[in-house]
Write a protein that holds these residues in place. Structure first.
Motif, PDB file in Angstrom:
ATOM      1  N   TRP A 235      51.915  54.180  50.927  1.00 30.59           N
ATOM      2  CA  TRP A 235      52.296  53.453  52.135  1.00 30.59           C
ATOM      3  C   TRP A 235      51.202  53.632  53.170  1.00 30.59           C
ATOM      4  O   TRP A 235      50.731  54.740  53.395  1.00 30.59           O
ATOM      5  CB  TRP A 235      53.564  54.025  52.772  1.00 30.59           C
ATOM      6  CG  TRP A 235      54.787  54.006  51.941  1.00 30.59           C
ATOM      7  CD1 TRP A 235      54.952  54.583  50.724  1.00 30.59           C
ATOM      8  CD2 TRP A 235      56.039  53.399  52.288  1.00 30.59           C
ATOM      9  NE1 TRP A 235      56.226  54.374  50.294  1.00 30.59           N
ATOM     10  CE2 TRP A 235      56.919  53.661  51.228  1.00 30.59           C
ATOM     11  CE3 TRP A 235      56.484  52.684  53.392  1.00 30.59           C
ATOM     12  CZ2 TRP A 235      58.226  53.221  51.230  1.00 30.59           C
ATOM     13  CZ3 TRP A 235      57.791  52.246  53.398  1.00 30.59           C
ATOM     14  CH2 TRP A 235      58.652  52.502  52.323  1.00 30.59           C
TER      15      TRP A 235
ATOM     16  N   PHE B  96      60.270  51.127  42.428  1.00 29.19           N
ATOM     17  CA  PHE B  96      61.017  51.905  43.425  1.00 29.19           C
ATOM     18  C   PHE B  96      61.934  52.882  42.699  1.00 29.19           C
ATOM     19  O   PHE B  96      62.454  52.566  41.624  1.00 29.19           O
ATOM     20  CB  PHE B  96      61.948  50.999  44.243  1.00 29.19           C
ATOM     21  CG  PHE B  96      61.300  50.064  45.210  1.00 29.19           C
ATOM     22  CD1 PHE B  96      59.961  49.777  45.180  1.00 29.19           C
ATOM     23  CD2 PHE B  96      62.078  49.452  46.182  1.00 29.19           C
ATOM     24  CE1 PHE B  96      59.403  48.885  46.074  1.00 29.19           C
ATOM     25  CE2 PHE B  96      61.535  48.564  47.081  1.00 29.19           C
ATOM     26  CZ  PHE B  96      60.198  48.278  47.029  1.00 29.19           C
TER      27      PHE B  96
ATOM     28  N   GLU C 286      66.879  49.136  46.988  1.00 25.98           N
ATOM     29  CA  GLU C 286      67.122  49.263  48.437  1.00 25.98           C
ATOM     30  C   GLU C 286      68.130  48.196  48.896  1.00 25.98           C
ATOM     31  O   GLU C 286      68.053  47.052  48.436  1.00 25.98           O
ATOM     32  CB  GLU C 286      65.842  49.008  49.233  1.00 25.98           C
ATOM     33  CG  GLU C 286      64.765  50.025  49.032  1.00 25.98           C
ATOM     34  CD  GLU C 286      63.533  49.701  49.884  1.00 25.98           C
ATOM     35  OE1 GLU C 286      63.581  48.788  50.745  1.00 25.98           O
ATOM     36  OE2 GLU C 286      62.509  50.360  49.665  1.00 25.98           O
TER      37      GLU C 286
ATOM     38  N   HIS D 260      69.334  47.335  52.865  1.00 23.49           N
ATOM     39  CA  HIS D 260      69.262  47.818  54.253  1.00 23.49           C
ATOM     40  C   HIS D 260      69.388  46.680  55.257  1.00 23.49           C
ATOM     41  O   HIS D 260      69.137  45.520  54.934  1.00 23.49           O
ATOM     42  CB  HIS D 260      67.992  48.645  54.492  1.00 23.49           C
ATOM     43  CG  HIS D 260      66.714  47.992  54.025  1.00 23.49           C
ATOM     44  ND1 HIS D 260      66.224  46.849  54.576  1.00 23.49           N
ATOM     45  CD2 HIS D 260      65.824  48.361  53.070  1.00 23.49           C
ATOM     46  CE1 HIS D 260      65.073  46.540  53.982  1.00 23.49           C
ATOM     47  NE2 HIS D 260      64.811  47.433  53.056  1.00 23.49           N
TER      48      HIS D 260
ATOM     49  N   HIS E 176      62.615  41.661  55.907  1.00 25.70           N
ATOM     50  CA  HIS E 176      61.199  41.774  55.554  1.00 25.70           C
ATOM     51  C   HIS E 176      60.538  40.402  55.467  1.00 25.70           C
ATOM     52  O   HIS E 176      61.158  39.441  54.970  1.00 25.70           O
ATOM     53  CB  HIS E 176      61.014  42.376  54.163  1.00 25.70           C
ATOM     54  CG  HIS E 176      61.318  43.827  54.020  1.00 25.70           C
ATOM     55  ND1 HIS E 176      60.797  44.794  54.838  1.00 25.70           N
ATOM     56  CD2 HIS E 176      62.066  44.484  53.109  1.00 25.70           C
ATOM     57  CE1 HIS E 176      61.218  45.982  54.438  1.00 25.70           C
ATOM     58  NE2 HIS E 176      62.004  45.827  53.395  1.00 25.70           N
TER      59      HIS E 176
ATOM     60  N   TYR F 208      59.925  41.134  41.318  1.00 24.06           N
ATOM     61  CA  TYR F 208      60.734  41.487  42.484  1.00 24.06           C
ATOM     62  C   TYR F 208      62.195  41.216  42.189  1.00 24.06           C
ATOM     63  O   TYR F 208      62.560  40.086  41.849  1.00 24.06           O
ATOM     64  CB  TYR F 208      60.290  40.703  43.736  1.00 24.06           C
ATOM     65  CG  TYR F 208      60.043  41.661  44.874  1.00 24.06           C
ATOM     66  CD1 TYR F 208      61.122  42.284  45.501  1.00 24.06           C
ATOM     67  CD2 TYR F 208      58.767  42.012  45.255  1.00 24.06           C
ATOM     68  CE1 TYR F 208      60.913  43.227  46.491  1.00 24.06           C
ATOM     69  CE2 TYR F 208      58.549  42.949  46.237  1.00 24.06           C
ATOM     70  CZ  TYR F 208      59.628  43.558  46.846  1.00 24.06           C
ATOM     71  OH  TYR F 208      59.426  44.493  47.812  1.00 24.06           O
TER      72      TYR F 208
ATOM     73  N   GLN G 127      66.899  44.960  46.850  1.00 24.27           N
ATOM     74  CA  GLN G 127      65.482  44.725  46.552  1.00 24.27           C
ATOM     75  C   GLN G 127      64.857  45.888  45.794  1.00 24.27           C
ATOM     76  O   GLN G 127      65.174  47.047  46.029  1.00 24.27           O
ATOM     77  CB  GLN G 127      64.699  44.487  47.853  1.00 24.27           C
ATOM     78  CG  GLN G 127      64.874  45.595  48.869  1.00 24.27           C
ATOM     79  CD  GLN G 127      64.513  45.169  50.272  1.00 24.27           C
ATOM     80  OE1 GLN G 127      63.455  45.516  50.764  1.00 24.27           O
ATOM     81  NE2 GLN G 127      65.423  44.442  50.932  1.00 24.27           N
TER      82      GLN G 127
ATOM     83  N   TYR H 174      51.166  44.826  48.819  1.00 22.43           N
ATOM     84  CA  TYR H 174      51.675  43.787  49.714  1.00 22.43           C
ATOM     85  C   TYR H 174      51.766  44.273  51.143  1.00 22.43           C
ATOM     86  O   TYR H 174      51.885  45.465  51.420  1.00 22.43           O
ATOM     87  CB  TYR H 174      52.994  43.189  49.233  1.00 22.43           C
ATOM     88  CG  TYR H 174      54.158  44.100  48.905  1.00 22.43           C
ATOM     89  CD1 TYR H 174      54.875  44.769  49.892  1.00 22.43           C
ATOM     90  CD2 TYR H 174      54.587  44.236  47.587  1.00 22.43           C
ATOM     91  CE1 TYR H 174      55.989  45.544  49.574  1.00 22.43           C
ATOM     92  CE2 TYR H 174      55.695  45.021  47.258  1.00 22.43           C
ATOM     93  CZ  TYR H 174      56.395  45.673  48.253  1.00 22.43           C
ATOM     94  OH  TYR H 174      57.493  46.440  47.944  1.00 22.43           O
TER      95      TYR H 174
ATOM     96  N   LYS I 265      58.754  44.621  58.889  1.00 26.94           N
ATOM     97  CA  LYS I 265      60.125  45.170  58.905  1.00 26.94           C
ATOM     98  C   LYS I 265      60.542  45.344  60.358  1.00 26.94           C
ATOM     99  O   LYS I 265      59.778  45.900  61.150  1.00 26.94           O
ATOM    100  CB  LYS I 265      60.092  46.518  58.181  1.00 26.94           C
ATOM    101  CG  LYS I 265      61.418  47.203  57.968  1.00 26.94           C
ATOM    102  CD  LYS I 265      61.197  48.480  57.127  1.00 26.94           C
ATOM    103  CE  LYS I 265      62.489  49.120  56.712  1.00 26.94           C
ATOM    104  NZ  LYS I 265      62.279  50.294  55.831  1.00 26.94           N
TER     105      LYS I 265
END
Ligand code: UGY
Ligand code: MN
Length: 258
Positions: free
Chosen positions: A165, A191, A195, A197, A201, A212, A235, A247, A251
């Motif tokens: 990150w 991941f 996720e 949340h 995005h 994805y 996701q 990418y 957020k």
């Protein structure tokens, strides 16, 4: 017969098939289908709007294709906060006394209500342009304008080995109501969990490819694609291909959602 829009990338037989998917909760949009727009105050520049409130997003993201000198036609202040990330070429950004010449990987943040200009220099340039209404935080002053370079931002490894990150605008900074991060993935990385949340995005695929998961469907994504993920969209990313995938990820963060 039309030549392929992305020579060398499209597999044979792509005509008649289509990776585009737009739902009320998410969208996957390959670049060749995103038609150009124009806007007062922006000249010599094709604007390919990737997402906007018309899609359900709380922000606007566009790919800018600037010819030499193209960009703002005068000093601009639309009242929104701005983020510009240069994909190729050189873009001159001026804010008050500051002037930055940004090449690929260079970025600039401009707080809401701050006049600025941006223009391609010494040839054409492409950039991702994000804009969002600023949500002030009581007693916390917004940040001033700043710029940076992708390669100068530390790569942090969270949750998983092989997933790096880079937090371009910082993290957990209550002056900011948005983050823009670059997530990079070694081939085969995914991941650690799916996720789900409240934050949304805007994703621009910088390099590589992967699968994805959005909702319950897997979508193939390649460099140049755009993905919008609305609030609560399940996701997960699984990097495929032979090289690193990366990418750029917007957020919305750090604000009360009531
Ligand atoms: O920060 C994030 O929410 C990030 N891990 N999401 C994503 O890459 N889709
Ligand atoms: Mn996420």
């Amino acid at each position: 017969m039309n030549p392929p829009a992305r020579p060398g990338i499209l597999p044979p037989g792509i005509y008649g098939s289509n990776r585009t998917m737009v739902t009320p909760h998410y969208a996957v949009m390959p670049p060749e289908g995103i038609l150009e727009s124009r806007m007062p105050g922006i000249a010599g520049c094709r604007i390919r709007v990737q997402t906007s409130p018309a899609m359900g997003a709380g922000f606007t993201q566009a790919l800018l294709e600037m010819e030499e000198g193209g960009g703002t036609s005068g000093v601009r202040d639309d009242g929104l906060q701005q983020f510009l990330y240069v994909l190729d070429g050189t873009v001159k950004v001026a804010v008050g006394e500051e002037t930055w010449r940004l090449s690929a990987g260079g970025f600039a943040y401009v707080p809401a209500g701050t006049p600025f200009t941006f223009n391609a220099q010494a040839g054409s340039a492409r950039a991702i342009w994000l804009r969002k209404t600023y949500e002030p935080a009581l007693g916390i002053a917004p940040r001033s304008a700043f710029s940076g370079r992708r390669e100068e931002v530390p790569r942090l490894y969270k949750h998983t080995e092989g997933r790096a990150w880079q937090t371009l605008l910082g993290e957990a900074d209550m002056a900011m109501d948005m983050e823009v991060n670059i997530l990079s993935f070694a081939p085969g990385t995914y991941f650690p969990f799916v996720e789900t949340h409240v934050m949304e995005h805007g994703l621009y695929m910088l390099e590589g490819q992967g699968l994805y998961l959005l909702g319950r469907e897997w979508h193939e994504c390649w460099a140049g694609d755009f993905v919008w993920m609305g609030p609560y969209v399940p996701q997960q990313f699984y990097a495929t291909g032979w090289g690193e995938s990366a990418y750029l990820l917007y957020k919305n963060v750090n604000r009360d959602v009531l």
